[in-house]
Design a protein around this motif. Sequence first.
Motif, PDB file in Angstrom:
ATOM      1  N   CYS A  38       0.796  -1.227   0.000  1.00 34.33           N
ATOM      2  CA  CYS A  38       0.000   0.000   0.000  1.00 34.33           C
ATOM      3  C   CYS A  38       0.831   1.281   0.000  1.00 34.33           C
ATOM      4  O   CYS A  38       0.377   2.310  -0.509  1.00 34.33           O
ATOM      5  CB  CYS A  38      -0.939   0.002   1.211  1.00 34.33           C
ATOM      6  SG  CYS A  38      -2.118  -1.368   1.225  1.00 34.33           S
ATOM      7  N   PHE A  39       2.027   1.234   0.573  1.00 36.76           N
ATOM      8  CA  PHE A  39       2.824   2.464   0.716  1.00 36.76           C
ATOM      9  C   PHE A  39       3.228   2.988  -0.664  1.00 36.76           C
ATOM     10  O   PHE A  39       3.894   2.306  -1.435  1.00 36.76           O
ATOM     11  CB  PHE A  39       4.065   2.192   1.568  1.00 36.76           C
ATOM     12  CG  PHE A  39       4.874   3.425   1.836  1.00 36.76           C
ATOM     13  CD1 PHE A  39       4.425   4.392   2.712  1.00 36.76           C
ATOM     14  CD2 PHE A  39       6.086   3.625   1.194  1.00 36.76           C
ATOM     15  CE1 PHE A  39       5.166   5.534   2.960  1.00 36.76           C
ATOM     16  CE2 PHE A  39       6.839   4.755   1.439  1.00 36.76           C
ATOM     17  CZ  PHE A  39       6.386   5.718   2.325  1.00 36.76           C
ATOM     18  N   GLY A  40       2.800   4.192  -0.980  1.00 34.99           N
ATOM     19  CA  GLY A  40       3.130   4.796  -2.260  1.00 34.99           C
ATOM     20  C   GLY A  40       2.450   4.162  -3.450  1.00 34.99           C
ATOM     21  O   GLY A  40       2.897   4.333  -4.594  1.00 34.99           O
ATOM     22  N   SER A  41       1.357   3.435  -3.235  1.00 35.69           N
ATOM     23  CA  SER A  41       0.694   2.712  -4.310  1.00 35.69           C
ATOM     24  C   SER A  41       0.004   3.669  -5.280  1.00 35.69           C
ATOM     25  O   SER A  41      -0.827   4.479  -4.870  1.00 35.69           O
ATOM     26  CB  SER A  41      -0.343   1.737  -3.729  1.00 35.69           C
ATOM     27  OG  SER A  41      -1.167   1.220  -4.750  1.00 35.69           O
ATOM     28  N   PRO A  42       0.309   3.562  -6.596  1.00 38.48           N
ATOM     29  CA  PRO A  42      -0.420   4.389  -7.565  1.00 38.48           C
ATOM     30  C   PRO A  42      -1.894   4.009  -7.659  1.00 38.48           C
ATOM     31  O   PRO A  42      -2.721   4.830  -8.039  1.00 38.48           O
ATOM     32  CB  PRO A  42       0.321   4.113  -8.881  1.00 38.48           C
ATOM     33  CG  PRO A  42       1.000   2.797  -8.686  1.00 38.48           C
ATOM     34  CD  PRO A  42       1.346   2.730  -7.227  1.00 38.48           C
ATOM     35  N   VAL A  43      -2.226   2.766  -7.315  1.00 34.36           N
ATOM     36  CA  VAL A  43      -3.622   2.334  -7.311  1.00 34.36           C
ATOM     37  C   VAL A  43      -4.410   3.139  -6.290  1.00 34.36           C
ATOM     38  O   VAL A  43      -5.512   3.639  -6.570  1.00 34.36           O
ATOM     39  CB  VAL A  43      -3.717   0.829  -7.020  1.00 34.36           C
ATOM     40  CG1 VAL A  43      -5.145   0.426  -6.663  1.00 34.36           C
ATOM     41  CG2 VAL A  43      -3.235   0.018  -8.216  1.00 34.36           C
ATOM     42  N   LEU A  44      -3.869   3.283  -5.086  1.00 35.35           N
ATOM     43  CA  LEU A  44      -4.561   4.039  -4.047  1.00 35.35           C
ATOM     44  C   LEU A  44      -4.640   5.516  -4.395  1.00 35.35           C
ATOM     45  O   LEU A  44      -5.632   6.184  -4.090  1.00 35.35           O
ATOM     46  CB  LEU A  44      -3.851   3.838  -2.702  1.00 35.35           C
ATOM     47  CG  LEU A  44      -3.884   2.412  -2.159  1.00 35.35           C
ATOM     48  CD1 LEU A  44      -3.077   2.310  -0.866  1.00 35.35           C
ATOM     49  CD2 LEU A  44      -5.312   1.938  -1.925  1.00 35.35           C
ATOM     50  N   SER A  45      -3.601   6.030  -5.048  1.00 38.91           N
ATOM     51  CA  SER A  45      -3.650   7.427  -5.484  1.00 38.91           C
ATOM     52  C   SER A  45      -4.756   7.628  -6.510  1.00 38.91           C
ATOM     53  O   SER A  45      -5.494   8.611  -6.450  1.00 38.91           O
ATOM     54  CB  SER A  45      -2.287   7.832  -6.071  1.00 38.91           C
ATOM     55  OG  SER A  45      -1.272   7.777  -5.094  1.00 38.91           O
ATOM     56  N   ALA A  46      -4.871   6.690  -7.454  1.00 39.99           N
ATOM     57  CA  ALA A  46      -5.917   6.800  -8.463  1.00 39.99           C
ATOM     58  C   ALA A  46      -7.300   6.704  -7.833  1.00 39.99           C
ATOM     59  O   ALA A  46      -8.242   7.364  -8.284  1.00 39.99           O
ATOM     60  CB  ALA A  46      -5.738   5.708  -9.517  1.00 39.99           C
ATOM     61  N   ALA A  47      -7.417   5.902  -6.780  1.00 41.82           N
ATOM     62  CA  ALA A  47      -8.707   5.749  -6.102  1.00 41.82           C
ATOM     63  C   ALA A  47      -9.017   6.918  -5.173  1.00 41.82           C
ATOM     64  O   ALA A  47     -10.141   7.012  -4.668  1.00 41.82           O
ATOM     65  CB  ALA A  47      -8.725   4.442  -5.309  1.00 41.82           C
ATOM     66  N   GLY A  48      -8.043   7.788  -4.926  1.00 43.95           N
ATOM     67  CA  GLY A  48      -8.251   8.923  -4.042  1.00 43.95           C
ATOM     68  C   GLY A  48      -8.118   8.599  -2.576  1.00 43.95           C
ATOM     69  O   GLY A  48      -8.588   9.346  -1.718  1.00 43.95           O
ATOM     70  N   LEU A  49      -7.462   7.465  -2.260  1.00 43.17           N
ATOM     71  CA  LEU A  49      -7.240   7.084  -0.862  1.00 43.17           C
ATOM     72  C   LEU A  49      -5.859   7.531  -0.439  1.00 43.17           C
ATOM     73  O   LEU A  49      -4.862   6.847  -0.676  1.00 43.17           O
ATOM     74  CB  LEU A  49      -7.400   5.561  -0.699  1.00 43.17           C
ATOM     75  CG  LEU A  49      -8.775   4.993  -1.036  1.00 43.17           C
ATOM     76  CD1 LEU A  49      -8.798   3.487  -0.818  1.00 43.17           C
ATOM     77  CD2 LEU A  49      -9.849   5.660  -0.197  1.00 43.17           C
ATOM     78  N   GLY A  50      -5.794   8.701   0.188  1.00 43.41           N
ATOM     79  CA  GLY A  50      -4.520   9.272   0.581  1.00 43.41           C
ATOM     80  C   GLY A  50      -4.026   8.739   1.915  1.00 43.41           C
ATOM     81  O   GLY A  50      -4.621   7.833   2.521  1.00 43.41           O
ATOM     82  N   ALA A  51      -2.939   9.341   2.390  1.00 43.02           N
ATOM     83  CA  ALA A  51      -2.310   8.891   3.632  1.00 43.02           C
ATOM     84  C   ALA A  51      -3.191   9.126   4.843  1.00 43.02           C
ATOM     85  O   ALA A  51      -2.953   8.539   5.902  1.00 43.02           O
ATOM     86  CB  ALA A  51      -0.964   9.599   3.815  1.00 43.02           C
ATOM     87  N   ASP A  52      -4.224   9.971   4.716  1.00 43.12           N
ATOM     88  CA  ASP A  52      -5.111  10.230   5.850  1.00 43.12           C
ATOM     89  C   ASP A  52      -6.166   9.134   6.018  1.00 43.12           C
ATOM     90  O   ASP A  52      -6.912   9.140   6.995  1.00 43.12           O
ATOM     91  CB  ASP A  52      -5.800  11.582   5.676  1.00 43.12           C
ATOM     92  CG  ASP A  52      -6.583  11.680   4.365  1.00 43.12           C
ATOM     93  OD1 ASP A  52      -6.180  11.015   3.395  1.00 43.12           O
ATOM     94  OD2 ASP A  52      -7.566  12.428   4.311  1.00 43.12           O
ATOM     95  N   VAL A  53      -6.224   8.186   5.082  1.00 42.19           N
ATOM     96  CA  VAL A  53      -7.174   7.069   5.177  1.00 42.19           C
ATOM     97  C   VAL A  53      -6.497   5.911   5.893  1.00 42.19           C
ATOM     98  O   VAL A  53      -5.368   5.553   5.571  1.00 42.19           O
ATOM     99  CB  VAL A  53      -7.643   6.630   3.774  1.00 42.19           C
ATOM    100  CG1 VAL A  53      -8.565   5.416   3.865  1.00 42.19           C
ATOM    101  CG2 VAL A  53      -8.344   7.785   3.074  1.00 42.19           C
ATOM    102  N   PRO A  54      -7.144   5.294   6.886  1.00 42.95           N
ATOM    103  CA  PRO A  54      -6.512   4.196   7.635  1.00 42.95           C
ATOM    104  C   PRO A  54      -6.043   3.070   6.724  1.00 42.95           C
ATOM    105  O   PRO A  54      -6.672   2.774   5.699  1.00 42.95           O
ATOM    106  CB  PRO A  54      -7.636   3.726   8.570  1.00 42.95           C
ATOM    107  CG  PRO A  54      -8.523   4.917   8.732  1.00 42.95           C
ATOM    108  CD  PRO A  54      -8.478   5.632   7.424  1.00 42.95           C
ATOM    109  N   HIS A  55      -4.936   2.454   7.114  1.00 44.99           N
ATOM    110  CA  HIS A  55      -4.339   1.425   6.267  1.00 44.99           C
ATOM    111  C   HIS A  55      -5.281   0.256   6.021  1.00 44.99           C
ATOM    112  O   HIS A  55      -5.314  -0.304   4.918  1.00 44.99           O
ATOM    113  CB  HIS A  55      -3.038   0.916   6.881  1.00 44.99           C
ATOM    114  CG  HIS A  55      -2.468  -0.252   6.138  1.00 44.99           C
ATOM    115  ND1 HIS A  55      -2.349  -1.514   6.683  1.00 44.99           N
ATOM    116  CD2 HIS A  55      -2.026  -0.357   4.859  1.00 44.99           C
ATOM    117  CE1 HIS A  55      -1.852  -2.332   5.784  1.00 44.99           C
ATOM    118  NE2 HIS A  55      -1.643  -1.674   4.670  1.00 44.99           N
ATOM    119  N   GLY A  56      -6.049  -0.153   7.029  1.00 46.81           N
ATOM    120  CA  GLY A  56      -6.968  -1.263   6.833  1.00 46.81           C
ATOM    121  C   GLY A  56      -7.952  -1.008   5.713  1.00 46.81           C
ATOM    122  O   GLY A  56      -8.305  -1.922   4.955  1.00 46.81           O
ATOM    123  N   VAL A  57      -8.399   0.222   5.572  1.00 46.86           N
ATOM    124  CA  VAL A  57      -9.316   0.600   4.502  1.00 46.86           C
ATOM    125  C   VAL A  57      -8.601   0.550   3.160  1.00 46.86           C
ATOM    126  O   VAL A  57      -9.135   0.055   2.162  1.00 46.86           O
ATOM    127  CB  VAL A  57      -9.884   2.004   4.766  1.00 46.86           C
ATOM    128  CG1 VAL A  57     -10.733   2.473   3.591  1.00 46.86           C
ATOM    129  CG2 VAL A  57     -10.702   2.005   6.051  1.00 46.86           C
TER     130      VAL A  57
END
Length: 218
Positions: A38-57
């Motif tokens: 998850c750390f630095g994942s472009p997938v999460l960036s594309a989904a709009g899940l930034g560092a302020d979203v809990p890791h479990g999510v």
Amino acid sequence: MERSLETQVSQAVDAWLAWLPRWEPATHRGRVAPCRRCFGSPVLSAAGLGADVPHGVQHGLSTRIKTIVDHGVAEYTALNLPMLQAELDHQAARNRARSYRPSEGLDPEFEGLPLDPDPVPGSPFLFTISGLADDAAASLPDLPPLSDEAKAALRQEVGLADDYANMIGREVCTVLLHHRLRIQAAITQYVEPQIEAMLEELTRSLDAPFDPNDPRTS
């Protein structure tokens, strides 16, 4: 008929949205090392899940999307990369022969996470799940050795598989951009209220660190 990449991503997001209402903040001690998935994942960036979203999510979505990429690469490998496929088949057969496979069959929210908690200094574990899994793997014979020519050919095929994975990953990120609004709406509905409640409880604890009804504080 094979599902399109758009359909696969949409279904993965649907499954994550169906799970999200069951998410609760973790109460155990956090890990020191970041999640490599998850750390630095472009997938999460594309989904709009930034560092302020809990890791479990984050992890629940990134794992579901990774499954799509892995499936695409597996199909490409089976059709175009015979040496790499043979090595993967050998490794899969070796894995199936293990008597203990604790990392298999996990829900997406737990897949890829460390099997054991971080150790506490001065309190060693009597045993660890990952240690038991390593012991089971150590009893199996090694894979057959490869010649230098075979190693070079295998490295080339691995590079091709990596290039294909990167291509699918970019396509997946493009598709995820179309789901950002409903992903963010779900975060607002199910995640943010729980985080706000935790912060409110923490604020009350800091303002009144001692229970006024506890005779030990009088």
